[in-house]
Design a protein around this motif. Structure first.
Motif, PDB file in Angstrom:
ATOM      1  N   GLY A  37       1.443  -1.116   0.100  1.00  0.00           N
ATOM      2  CA  GLY A  37       0.092  -0.121   0.086  1.00  0.00           C
ATOM      3  C   GLY A  37       1.340   1.214   0.039  1.00  0.00           C
ATOM      4  N   ALA A  38       2.154   0.959  -0.387  1.00  0.00           N
ATOM      5  CA  ALA A  38       3.310   2.562  -0.122  1.00  0.00           C
ATOM      6  C   ALA A  38       2.487   3.189  -1.318  1.00  0.00           C
ATOM      7  CB  ALA A  38       4.617   1.464   0.088  1.00  0.00           C
ATOM      8  N   ASP A  39       2.588   4.602  -2.001  1.00  0.00           N
ATOM      9  CA  ASP A  39       2.790   5.332  -2.799  1.00  0.00           C
ATOM     10  C   ASP A  39       4.129   5.311  -3.824  1.00  0.00           C
ATOM     11  OD1 ASP A  39       1.568   6.930  -0.598  1.00  0.00           O
ATOM     12  OD2 ASP A  39       2.539   8.523  -0.893  1.00  0.00           O
ATOM     13  N   GLY A  40       4.586   5.115  -2.777  1.00  0.00           N
ATOM     14  CA  GLY A  40       6.229   4.073  -3.693  1.00  0.00           C
ATOM     15  C   GLY A  40       7.350   3.945  -2.654  1.00  0.00           C
ATOM     16  N   THR A  41       8.525   4.504  -3.288  1.00  0.00           N
ATOM     17  CA  THR A  41       9.652   4.450  -2.159  1.00  0.00           C
ATOM     18  C   THR A  41      10.001   5.750  -2.177  1.00  0.00           C
ATOM     19  OG1 THR A  41      10.973   5.037  -4.208  1.00  0.00           O
ATOM     20  CG2 THR A  41      11.001   2.557  -3.529  1.00  0.00           C
ATOM     21  N   ALA A  42      10.471   6.072  -0.570  1.00  0.00           N
ATOM     22  CA  ALA A  42      10.614   6.868  -0.603  1.00  0.00           C
ATOM     23  C   ALA A  42      12.318   8.294  -1.236  1.00  0.00           C
ATOM     24  CB  ALA A  42      11.244   7.295   1.120  1.00  0.00           C
ATOM     25  N   PHE A  43      13.251   7.058  -1.472  1.00  0.00           N
ATOM     26  CA  PHE A  43      14.000   7.681  -1.968  1.00  0.00           C
ATOM     27  C   PHE A  43      14.646   5.681  -2.868  1.00  0.00           C
ATOM     28  CE2 PHE A  43      15.203   6.007   2.302  1.00  0.00           C
ATOM     29  CZ  PHE A  43      15.992   4.878   2.084  1.00  0.00           C
ATOM     30  N   MET A  88      16.570   1.343   3.020  1.00  0.00           N
ATOM     31  CA  MET A  88      15.135   1.097   2.494  1.00  0.00           C
ATOM     32  C   MET A  88      13.863   2.804   3.595  1.00  0.00           C
ATOM     33  SD  MET A  88      14.114  -2.137   3.182  1.00  0.00           S
ATOM     34  CE  MET A  88      11.928  -1.942   2.869  1.00  0.00           C
ATOM     35  N   GLY A  89      13.052   2.352   2.001  1.00  0.00           N
ATOM     36  CA  GLY A  89      12.302   3.725   2.993  1.00  0.00           C
ATOM     37  C   GLY A  89      10.874   3.954   1.839  1.00  0.00           C
ATOM     38  N   ALA A  90       9.865   3.639   2.481  1.00  0.00           N
ATOM     39  CA  ALA A  90       8.321   3.591   2.096  1.00  0.00           C
ATOM     40  C   ALA A  90       7.547   5.254   1.780  1.00  0.00           C
ATOM     41  CB  ALA A  90       7.751   2.882   2.117  1.00  0.00           C
ATOM     42  N   ALA A  91       7.164   5.358   1.193  1.00  0.00           N
ATOM     43  CA  ALA A  91       6.262   6.639   0.968  1.00  0.00           C
ATOM     44  C   ALA A  91       4.866   6.302   1.692  1.00  0.00           C
ATOM     45  CB  ALA A  91       6.776   7.492   0.073  1.00  0.00           C
ATOM     46  N   VAL A  92       4.367   6.505   2.353  1.00  0.00           N
ATOM     47  CA  VAL A  92       2.538   5.852   3.129  1.00  0.00           C
ATOM     48  C   VAL A  92       1.829   7.631   2.784  1.00  0.00           C
ATOM     49  CG1 VAL A  92       1.619   5.233   4.073  1.00  0.00           C
ATOM     50  CG2 VAL A  92       3.464   4.253   3.621  1.00  0.00           C
ATOM     51  N   ALA A  93       0.963   8.052   1.982  1.00  0.00           N
ATOM     52  CA  ALA A  93       0.215   9.035   1.998  1.00  0.00           C
ATOM     53  C   ALA A  93       1.298  10.247   2.082  1.00  0.00           C
ATOM     54  CB  ALA A  93      -0.401   8.638   3.271  1.00  0.00           C
ATOM     55  N   GLY A  94       2.637  10.340   1.338  1.00  0.00           N
ATOM     56  CA  GLY A  94       3.253  11.340   1.395  1.00  0.00           C
ATOM     57  C   GLY A  94       4.097  11.437   2.815  1.00  0.00           C
ATOM     58  N   TYR A  95       4.409  10.635   3.543  1.00  0.00           N
ATOM     59  CA  TYR A  95       5.037  10.652   4.998  1.00  0.00           C
ATOM     60  C   TYR A  95       6.146   9.330   4.386  1.00  0.00           C
ATOM     61  CZ  TYR A  95       3.062  14.371   6.664  1.00  0.00           C
ATOM     62  OH  TYR A  95       2.455  16.016   6.505  1.00  0.00           O
ATOM     63  N   ALA A  96       7.171   9.424   4.755  1.00  0.00           N
ATOM     64  CA  ALA A  96       8.871   8.706   4.307  1.00  0.00           C
ATOM     65  C   ALA A  96       9.198   8.221   6.061  1.00  0.00           C
ATOM     66  CB  ALA A  96       9.329   9.643   4.628  1.00  0.00           C
ATOM     67  N   SER A  97       9.087   7.099   5.617  1.00  0.00           N
ATOM     68  CA  SER A  97      10.350   5.912   6.258  1.00  0.00           C
ATOM     69  C   SER A  97      11.576   5.313   6.399  1.00  0.00           C
ATOM     70  CB  SER A  97       8.921   5.138   6.554  1.00  0.00           C
ATOM     71  OG  SER A  97       9.522   3.977   5.550  1.00  0.00           O
ATOM     72  N   ASP A  98      12.518   5.743   6.979  1.00  0.00           N
ATOM     73  CA  ASP A  98      14.069   4.939   6.681  1.00  0.00           C
ATOM     74  C   ASP A  98      14.187   3.927   7.508  1.00  0.00           C
ATOM     75  OD1 ASP A  98      16.553   5.745   5.095  1.00  0.00           O
ATOM     76  OD2 ASP A  98      16.638   7.544   6.206  1.00  0.00           O
ATOM     77  N   MET A  99      14.717   2.942   6.982  1.00  0.00           N
ATOM     78  CA  MET A  99      16.126   1.373   7.997  1.00  0.00           C
ATOM     79  C   MET A  99      16.411   1.293   7.121  1.00  0.00           C
ATOM     80  SD  MET A  99      13.987  -1.582   8.601  1.00  0.00           S
ATOM     81  CE  MET A  99      13.348  -2.093   7.351  1.00  0.00           C
ATOM     82  N   THR A 100      17.610   1.626   7.784  1.00  0.00           N
ATOM     83  CA  THR A 100      18.659   0.186   7.151  1.00  0.00           C
ATOM     84  C   THR A 100      19.108  -1.137   7.979  1.00  0.00           C
ATOM     85  OG1 THR A 100      19.782   2.540   6.454  1.00  0.00           O
ATOM     86  CG2 THR A 100      21.319   0.423   6.622  1.00  0.00           C
ATOM     87  N   GLY A 107       9.880  13.223   6.991  1.00  0.00           N
ATOM     88  CA  GLY A 107       8.390  13.762   7.098  1.00  0.00           C
ATOM     89  C   GLY A 107       8.052  13.483   5.409  1.00  0.00           C
ATOM     90  N   LEU A 108       7.022  14.772   5.429  1.00  0.00           N
ATOM     91  CA  LEU A 108       7.105  14.596   2.997  1.00  0.00           C
ATOM     92  C   LEU A 108       8.205  14.272   2.872  1.00  0.00           C
ATOM     93  CD1 LEU A 108       4.612  17.841   3.569  1.00  0.00           C
ATOM     94  CD2 LEU A 108       3.651  14.641   3.797  1.00  0.00           C
ATOM     95  N   GLU A 109       9.415  15.230   3.388  1.00  0.00           N
ATOM     96  CA  GLU A 109      10.981  14.959   2.519  1.00  0.00           C
ATOM     97  C   GLU A 109      11.225  13.732   3.774  1.00  0.00           C
ATOM     98  OE1 GLU A 109      11.947  18.217   0.566  1.00  0.00           O
ATOM     99  OE2 GLU A 109      11.195  19.278   1.774  1.00  0.00           O
ATOM    100  N   ILE A 110      12.544  12.412   2.489  1.00  0.00           N
ATOM    101  CA  ILE A 110      13.349  12.332   3.616  1.00  0.00           C
ATOM    102  C   ILE A 110      14.208  13.013   4.324  1.00  0.00           C
ATOM    103  CG2 ILE A 110      14.713  11.851   1.484  1.00  0.00           C
ATOM    104  CD1 ILE A 110      14.277   8.837   3.950  1.00  0.00           C
ATOM    105  N   HIS A 111      15.271  14.185   3.522  1.00  0.00           N
ATOM    106  CA  HIS A 111      15.826  14.979   4.820  1.00  0.00           C
ATOM    107  C   HIS A 111      15.119  15.687   4.972  1.00  0.00           C
ATOM    108  CE1 HIS A 111      18.641  11.979   2.491  1.00  0.00           C
ATOM    109  NE2 HIS A 111      18.969  11.295   3.287  1.00  0.00           N
ATOM    110  N   GLU A 112      15.298  15.989   5.988  1.00  0.00           N
ATOM    111  CA  GLU A 112      14.706  17.678   6.635  1.00  0.00           C
ATOM    112  C   GLU A 112      14.941  17.848   7.787  1.00  0.00           C
ATOM    113  OE1 GLU A 112      10.341  16.726   7.550  1.00  0.00           O
ATOM    114  OE2 GLU A 112       9.523  16.299   5.621  1.00  0.00           O
ATOM    115  N   MET A 113      15.077  19.091   8.291  1.00  0.00           N
ATOM    116  CA  MET A 113      15.556  19.518   9.829  1.00  0.00           C
ATOM    117  C   MET A 113      14.313  18.757  10.522  1.00  0.00           C
ATOM    118  SD  MET A 113      14.845  23.320   8.333  1.00  0.00           S
ATOM    119  CE  MET A 113      15.311  24.146  10.322  1.00  0.00           C
ATOM    120  N   PRO A 114      15.456  18.509  11.893  1.00  0.00           N
ATOM    121  CA  PRO A 114      16.633  18.943  11.964  1.00  0.00           C
ATOM    122  C   PRO A 114      17.979  17.563  11.567  1.00  0.00           C
ATOM    123  CG  PRO A 114      16.129  17.962  14.068  1.00  0.00           C
ATOM    124  CD  PRO A 114      15.039  17.749  12.630  1.00  0.00           C
ATOM    125  N   ARG A 115      19.360  18.114  10.910  1.00  0.00           N
ATOM    126  CA  ARG A 115      20.191  17.504  10.561  1.00  0.00           C
ATOM    127  C   ARG A 115      20.700  17.022  12.150  1.00  0.00           C
ATOM    128  NH1 ARG A 115      24.464  17.576   6.988  1.00  0.00           N
ATOM    129  NH2 ARG A 115      26.206  17.255   8.722  1.00  0.00           N
TER     130      ARG A 115
END
Ligand code: GLY
Ligand code: MN
Length: 361
Positions: free
Chosen positions: A183-189, A221-233, A298-306
């Motif tokens: 059900g993901a929109d696609g990948t976040a990256f 890997m990261g999915a985008a779900v309803a626009g929001y990213a996840s990120d896991m290695t 969040g809506l992007e894979i890399h956001e503030m804060p770093r």
């Protein structure tokens, strides 16, 4: 709070920033910022906010979709959006116009400058919307949690189909297929699958190289779900690893757990980063850790804060960040372990459910 109310609250916050910076209007050109403030998900848009109006510009492909998604006044432009925005700026007699200095194209900027009223002043603003986006609402956190859970489920399913003869590309495709089916929109990256010495490249592209035995296998890997990213290695062992590599794995895991444990409101990002580095330094591996410890998402894979050495930003409840220390030995291999973590009132909540003990495939 329903989504439309959320959008109104966000735009009111921008209106307050406009008032305090003595700007009468703000032209927003970054698509994720437009989505955050208007609800519109299309691929071509500009948003013009004044203290009492919100105008969303897009092209005829979106004339049905835009009013469905957004509560802003939709303006369909036949030609360039920035020319249309400039026309409206004149019509509204706006004299001080904020724009996103780091997220505007040269051509868009030139159009605005050339078409705006001669007496109007363009005022560069940086990170206004991004700063608001840094602290997530409970609805956003719920969506990120769903994205993280889907991402972990996709990896688990993909591993059920894992064969040693697969290439890195095969396995990346399997992961992405599972995300879509879940059900993901696609990948976040772009999914990273890197085996053997290629795992020492922190951002390797998958190749047609078969995944072989007695090597490391790094999956980011990261999915985008309803626009929001996840990120896991996760880094696995395909067959046996030597004692030195197993020690490296232990060091990275210890570093990641310590950095997570340092997460709480009021603590600076630099402190979290330093915590990760100190553990690796105890193993003599800190020089092999060549990137920052994490980042907001969040809506992007890399956001503030770093989450980096020099980032003085203090963590606040509602921020969502990754914690992902890694060590990379050129020609040998690399290990990275990454989770998505939400900052809570008292500390942290690790959203990623996937285990972190070294798995031998
Ligand atoms: N996981 C991709 C990145 O953080 O850059
Ligand atoms: Mn990451």
């Amino acid at each position: 709070m329903d989504q439309k109310t959320d959008l109104g609250v966000r735009r009111n916050r921008i209106a307050a920033v406009l008032k305090s910076s003595a700007s009468q209007a703000f032209v927003i050109t970054a698509l994720p910022n437009i989505r955050y403030l208007s609800g519109f998900t299309g691929s071509n848009a500009a948003l013009l906010l004044t203290t009492d109006r919100a105008l969303l510009f897009t092209d005829p492909r979106y004339q049905t979709q835009a009013p469905q998604e957004s509560d802003c006044e939709v303006k369909i432009a036949k030609g360039s959006l920035s020319t249309e925005v400039a026309k409206w700026l004149k019509r509204l007699r706006v004299k001080t116009i904020g724009f996103e200095q780091n997220r505007i194209g040269f051509e868009e900027y030139t159009h605005l400058k050339d078409s705006a009223d001669r007496s109007a002043r363009l005022k560069p603003l940086a990170g206004v919307v991004e700063s608001l986006r840094m602290v997530k609402s409970s609805a956003e956190i719920a969506t990120i949690r769903a994205s993280v859970q889907l991402n972990s489920a996709a990896l688990e399913q993909a591993f059920r189909h894992f064969r040693r003869t697969m290439t890195e590309v095969d396995f990346a495709a399997e992961i992405e297929y599972r995300m879509r089916r879940l059900g993901a929109d696609g990948t976040a990256f772009q999914t990273i699958v890197a085996s053997g010495a290629r795992s020492a490249l922190p951002h390797a592209h998958p190749t047609d190289r078969p995944i072989q035995g007695n090597q490391l296998l790094l999956v980011d890997m990261g999915a985008a779900v309803a626009g929001y990213a996840s990120d896991m290695t996760r880094t696995h062992s395909v067959g046996k690893l030597d004692a030195r590599t197993r020690r490296m794995y232990r060091a990275v895991l210890e570093s990641q757990l310590a950095a997570i444990d340092a997460v709480k409101p009021g603590v600076s990002c630099a402190t979290v980063d330093r915590t990760a580095r100190q553990v690796l330094s105890g193993y003599g591996l800190d020089k092999l850790f060549t990137h920052s410890t994490g980042h907001g998402l969040g809506l992007e894979i890399h956001e503030m804060p770093r989450v980096g050495r020099k980032e003085s930003t203090k963590l606040q409840a509602g921020m969502v960040i990754t914690i992902e220390p890694g060590v990379y030995k050129e020609g040998i291999g690399g290990i990275r372990i990454e989770d998505t973590v939400v900052v809570t009132d008292r500390g942290y909540d690790v959203l990623t459910p996937t285990g972190k003990e070294l798995i031998v495939l």
